[in-house]
Design an enzyme around this catalytic site. Sequence first.
Site, PDB file in Angstrom:
ATOM      1  N   HIS A 134       0.831  -1.203   0.000  1.00 25.87           N
ATOM      2  CA  HIS A 134       0.000   0.000   0.000  1.00 25.87           C
ATOM      3  C   HIS A 134       0.869   1.258   0.000  1.00 25.87           C
ATOM      4  O   HIS A 134       2.046   1.203   0.317  1.00 25.87           O
ATOM      5  CB  HIS A 134      -0.919   0.018   1.228  1.00 25.87           C
ATOM      6  CG  HIS A 134      -0.163   0.164   2.512  1.00 25.87           C
ATOM      7  ND1 HIS A 134       0.360  -0.918   3.191  1.00 25.87           N
ATOM      8  CD2 HIS A 134       0.190   1.262   3.226  1.00 25.87           C
ATOM      9  CE1 HIS A 134       0.986  -0.487   4.278  1.00 25.87           C
ATOM     10  NE2 HIS A 134       0.905   0.832   4.317  1.00 25.87           N
TER      11      HIS A 134
ATOM     12  N   HIS B  83       5.481   6.361  -2.670  1.00 29.10           N
ATOM     13  CA  HIS B  83       6.353   5.190  -2.731  1.00 29.10           C
ATOM     14  C   HIS B  83       5.644   3.990  -2.112  1.00 29.10           C
ATOM     15  O   HIS B  83       4.850   4.129  -1.201  1.00 29.10           O
ATOM     16  CB  HIS B  83       7.675   5.454  -2.002  1.00 29.10           C
ATOM     17  CG  HIS B  83       7.523   5.524  -0.520  1.00 29.10           C
ATOM     18  ND1 HIS B  83       7.025   6.637   0.124  1.00 29.10           N
ATOM     19  CD2 HIS B  83       7.771   4.607   0.456  1.00 29.10           C
ATOM     20  CE1 HIS B  83       6.986   6.394   1.423  1.00 29.10           C
ATOM     21  NE2 HIS B  83       7.427   5.182   1.651  1.00 29.10           N
TER      22      HIS B  83
END
Length: 179
Positions: free
Chosen positions: A38, A123
């Site tokens: 995630h 990221h």
Amino acid sequence: MRAFVAVEIQDDNILDAIAKVQSEFKIKATAVNKKNMHFTLLFLGEITEEAASNVKKALSTISFKPIEVRFTHVGAFPNPRSPRVIWIGVDETASKKLVELASQVEKKLEPIGFKSDKPFKAHLTIFRIKNRIDDISGMIEKFKKIDLGNYTMTELKFKQSILTPNGPIYSDLQVVLAQ
């Protein structure tokens, strides 16, 4: 409860491609399980049930469009010579849209006491490194340009995280759909 707001990756082809990249790294580090992939938009830390209820109310007012992301490169924080985290980045357009979404989340949650301690950077963490490892600049260079495919993010999630010796267990507290 320990909680955060995130956008998850739920496409098996993308997750398999990420797992393949992880397998290329021969390092002493904890790989993030593919079911836990995630983008953390805002980490909330330990919160009360009352705070969780307030977070749900605030998040229910968020409006966002689906975000198309292309996974394009690998990097490390703080740097490849002394990494603590290895991550996969996304294309510039998706990065901007994720920054906008993270900013919207923070604006909604700041009045109830939640603020990021650092600017959001799009990221996807694939390794967490506890002990010092050798310079991985060569590996990062190898994956400077990759194409792991595209994914359309359509859900924002308020998640609970329970830490266990075998890694974190995440569960959904709320799902906000893109419009």
